[in-house]
Enzyme design. Sequence first.
Site, mmCIF file in Angstrom:
data_model
loop_
_atom_site.group_PDB
_atom_site.id
_atom_site.type_symbol
_atom_site.label_atom_id
_atom_site.label_comp_id
_atom_site.label_asym_id
_atom_site.label_seq_id
_atom_site.Cartn_x
_atom_site.Cartn_y
_atom_site.Cartn_z
ATOM 1 N N GLU A 54 0.829 -1.208 0.000
ATOM 2 C CA GLU A 54 0.000 0.000 0.000
ATOM 3 C C GLU A 54 0.862 1.257 0.000
ATOM 4 O O GLU A 54 0.611 2.205 -0.764
ATOM 5 C CB GLU A 54 -0.923 0.013 1.234
ATOM 6 C CG GLU A 54 -1.822 -1.197 1.338
ATOM 7 C CD GLU A 54 -1.246 -2.298 2.206
ATOM 8 O OE1 GLU A 54 -2.018 -2.928 2.955
ATOM 9 O OE2 GLU A 54 -0.011 -2.530 2.133
ATOM 10 N N THR A 200 17.486 -40.799 3.457
ATOM 11 C CA THR A 200 17.550 -40.167 2.142
ATOM 12 C C THR A 200 18.898 -39.500 1.930
ATOM 13 O O THR A 200 19.464 -39.541 0.831
ATOM 14 C CB THR A 200 16.416 -39.135 1.991
ATOM 15 O OG1 THR A 200 15.164 -39.812 2.013
ATOM 16 C CG2 THR A 200 16.540 -38.352 0.700
ATOM 17 N N ARG A 211 18.605 -24.474 -7.415
ATOM 18 C CA ARG A 211 19.561 -24.375 -8.508
ATOM 19 C C ARG A 211 18.917 -24.098 -9.865
ATOM 20 O O ARG A 211 19.476 -23.367 -10.667
ATOM 21 C CB ARG A 211 20.381 -25.669 -8.609
ATOM 22 C CG ARG A 211 21.185 -25.980 -7.370
ATOM 23 C CD ARG A 211 22.066 -27.204 -7.564
ATOM 24 N NE ARG A 211 21.313 -28.415 -7.849
ATOM 25 C CZ ARG A 211 20.724 -29.159 -6.918
ATOM 26 N NH1 ARG A 211 20.787 -28.802 -5.636
ATOM 27 N NH2 ARG A 211 20.073 -30.263 -7.251
ATOM 28 N N PRO A 263 10.367 -42.160 1.898
ATOM 29 C CA PRO A 263 9.055 -42.720 2.189
ATOM 30 C C PRO A 263 8.762 -42.918 3.673
ATOM 31 O O PRO A 263 7.612 -42.825 4.089
ATOM 32 C CB PRO A 263 9.058 -44.051 1.436
ATOM 33 C CG PRO A 263 10.486 -44.341 1.126
ATOM 34 C CD PRO A 263 11.174 -43.033 1.005
ATOM 35 N N THR A 264 9.782 -43.161 4.480
ATOM 36 C CA THR A 264 9.549 -43.321 5.918
ATOM 37 C C THR A 264 9.125 -42.002 6.542
ATOM 38 O O THR A 264 8.149 -41.924 7.302
ATOM 39 C CB THR A 264 10.808 -43.856 6.617
ATOM 40 O OG1 THR A 264 11.130 -45.145 6.079
ATOM 41 C CG2 THR A 264 10.581 -43.988 8.118
#
Length: 330
Positions: A54, A200, A211, A263-264
């Site tokens: 504003e 992972t 990136r 996935p866990t």
Amino acid sequence: MEDEGVDDVTAMRRAIAVAQEVRVTARPNPWVGAVLVPGFHQAATAAPGGAHAEAAVLAAAGGAAAGATLYVTVEPCCSFEGKRTPPCAAAVVEAGVRRVVVGIEDPDPRVAGRGLAALRDAGVDVEVGVCAEEVRAQLAPYLKHRSTGRPYVILKLAATLDGRTAAPDGTSRWITGEAARADAHRLRAESDAVLVGAATVRADDPALTVRHVEGTSPRRLVLGRAPAGARLHPCEEVEGDLDEILDRLGGQDVLQLLVEGGPTVAGRFHRAGLVDRYVVYLAPALMGGDDGLGLLAGPGAATVADLWRGRLVGIEQVGEDLKIVVERAA
């Protein structure tokens, strides 16, 4: 009501588009857009410490603001409390704006209707609710953070058509194509923090940086212990109750948390009901068999009646892959 032949919806959608341009720079403030008619001056919230939308649009318009209509996606702020800049409601009144059209009320308790009241008390014609659902969708992370104190959680998954996220040997690079990976990097750029599990990190050694698109890399969190020498160092290691982790991140102004697996970790967040949005990239590929890793590890629904069901909010082709976006049903 119209100004210069432009209706309220058209002008508000322009303000929404302007706000999107600062999506990655305004946090932890809301990314707000403003348009002043006549003249079509427009501005968006600057980085923290800079001018709000504003104030910026009023400065651009100068004397032309007197008698004009201001379209702003979120209710103007009304006090100095917790702010680095002067309150916008007072600036709107001082500029002589005749009418203010607002997308949504600001749930921040420092504002929460007081900005609207200040405008009305000063004799400004105020209308609220134009394109409200579109604004709420755009500002979902901010709105959740201000109303619950926790970040908006996005779970990003990439899988084959048969729902496999990694081969039996643990490899998962690359299931999706370059365009989908760039789109996922945009999600990173829009997030304040990204989280993966220690497994992972050991399997893929991700950098978790931005990136393929412009933007700042988010804070990097590992659920568990990150191996020494992993590419994502320096990172933060977190453990324990997921609710407590989210509370702590919310207190640190993390508006959006991107969970990238594996996935866990994905299964834990899903079963705890902590995911606000699921973003799934499906590649036109098949793992074949049942020995690859699935999307969500751990126990699932015991019967079809217990299936988790969400709301489909988006589906599009990204390069050669399919992007499916699902949110929790209201």
